[in-house]
Design an enzyme around this catalytic site. Structure first.
Site, mmCIF file in Angstrom:
data_model
loop_
_atom_site.group_PDB
_atom_site.id
_atom_site.type_symbol
_atom_site.label_atom_id
_atom_site.label_comp_id
_atom_site.label_asym_id
_atom_site.label_seq_id
_atom_site.Cartn_x
_atom_site.Cartn_y
_atom_site.Cartn_z
ATOM 1 N NE ARG A 156 41.550 35.809 57.606
ATOM 2 C CZ ARG A 156 40.647 34.887 57.378
ATOM 3 N NH1 ARG A 156 39.973 34.883 56.266
ATOM 4 N NH2 ARG A 156 40.419 33.949 58.257
ATOM 5 C CG ASP A 183 39.450 31.046 46.297
ATOM 6 O OD1 ASP A 183 40.357 30.916 47.115
ATOM 7 O OD2 ASP A 183 38.960 32.166 46.009
ATOM 8 N NE ARG A 201 45.008 29.769 43.613
ATOM 9 C CZ ARG A 201 45.098 30.838 44.396
ATOM 10 N NH1 ARG A 201 44.274 30.996 45.417
ATOM 11 N NH2 ARG A 201 46.019 31.748 44.173
ATOM 12 C CG HIS A 224 39.807 35.282 48.245
ATOM 13 N ND1 HIS A 224 40.310 34.188 47.568
ATOM 14 C CD2 HIS A 224 40.846 36.153 48.360
ATOM 15 C CE1 HIS A 224 41.590 34.402 47.294
ATOM 16 N NE2 HIS A 224 41.939 35.582 47.770
#
Ligand code: NAD
Length: 316
Positions: free
Chosen positions: A92, A152, A155, A179
């Site tokens: 990342r 998120d 979901r 996130h």
């Protein structure tokens, strides 16, 4: 085609899968009157503009064109979905470095033409790039927000709604923090029909206790599963971006979990994380400091440390 009248203008920078799906969603919604598409690939932006314009006979009139940064000048909201996706083997931090480089040029161009708009960031890692955008642009932090954990949270509400056999919109629940892998479910505040979910489960017999851990795992790992199956995620994030833009343009004061620069949120400051915010015409109207239990607070502090590590790695 150049616009003739000034209207409600939205600019999208980066019309790949996410940006173009958002553009389509925005066009169908009819809330904006002008939509400018900007991409390093001029052909992609032009092709999308043509394709979107050909749907206008089935939607509401809107001026859509492939433009350049000068066209962001009177944009009310600029959505940025430009940049690379994480490649296999790439960390990342690598992605943050790569997309920070891309953002330096994009934000510089936007600020030359529009120092007054609201910037909504979708590019990953979204919390880092929201922070990068605030730092590079020098804009007040209420005018720069990231999609954060809106997806998120969506979901989470969908899966909880399925478990409780109710509409996702009847579930109030938040995922906060990064996130990404360190995000936190705020179980202590999940409610259905005005009741805490545990009480609702006892009364209705829904299998919440048995499914709880799996529900969160499915939220946290959703992007991995979708990417494994079809290479990318874009419908739900496009719908989430659409809701944020709608809340801004309509001055809705809607509460959504987006990425914002924290200022003493449970003692955390100076990084961007997803937390519930009131979204209005000014962008972030205010941040809601949820009462968190000990576990949730520890999770949030951990998430903040993960992000601080990445930010120090990119050396802004
Ligand atoms: P994509 O590769 O389909 O699209 C990226 C687009 O950016 C391409 O059209 C490319 O030409 C353009 N681009 C690259 N550099 C540019 C520059 N300097 N200026 C203008 N345009 C440039 O990728 P995608 O699937 O649309 O994803 C875009 C970003 O959104 C990624 O970072 C991805 O990880 C992120 N994403 C975020 C979420 C979220 O929840 N925030 C969800 C899905 C994807």
């Amino acid at each position: 085609m150049e616009p003739i009248n000034e209207g409600i203008r939205v600019a999208v920078v980066g019309v790949g899968l996410v940006g173009s799906t958002f553009a389509y969603t925005l066009m169908l919604s009819g809330i904006a009157s002008e939509l400018v598409l900007i991409d390093i690939s001029r052909d992609k932006a032009e092709g999308d503009a043509m394709d979107l314009n050909h749907s206008q006979a089935f939607a509401k009139p809107m001026r859509i064109w492939a433009g350049n940064y000068a066209d962001t000048a009177s944009a009310d909201v600029i959505v940025i979905a430009a940049g690379a996706n994480q490649k296999p083997g790439e960390t990342r931090i690598d992605l943050a470095h790569k997309n920070t480089g891309i953002f330096r040029s994009i934000i510089g161009e936007i600020m030359k033409h529009n120092p007054k708009g609201i910037i909504l960031v979708a590019t990953n890692p979204v919390d880092i790039l929201t922070y990068v955008t605030i730092k590079i642009s020098g804009l007040p932090s209420n005018r720069v927000l990231g999609s954060g954990t809106i997806i998120d949270t969506a979901r989470f509400r969908y899966l909880l709604g399925r478990c409780a056999n109710v509409d996702a919109r009847s579930v109030h629940a938040y995922i906060i923090g990064e996130h990404g892998d360190s995000e936190i479910p705020v179980w202590s505040l999940v409610s259905v029909g005005g009741m805490h979910i545990e009480e609702f489960a006892q009364l209705s017999g829904c299998p919440y206790v048995a499914q709880r851990d799996q529900i969160f795992a499915d939220v946290r790992d959703a992007a991995y599963h979708i990417i494994e199956k079809k290479g990318a995620t874009y419908y739900a994030i496009a719908a989430g971006l659409q809701r944020i833009v709608e809340a801004i343009l309509r001055d809705e004061h809607s509460v959504m979990s987006v990425s914002t620069l924290l200022n003493d949120f449970h003692g955390i400051s100076g990084i961007c994380l997803g937390v519930p915010c009131v979204i209005s015409r000014s962008g972030i109207d205010r941040v809601i400091e949820l009462p968190l239990n000990h576990t949730e607070l520890a999770g949030l502090r951990n998430s903040a440390e993960v992000l601080r590590g990445i930010i120090s790695g990119i050396g802004l």
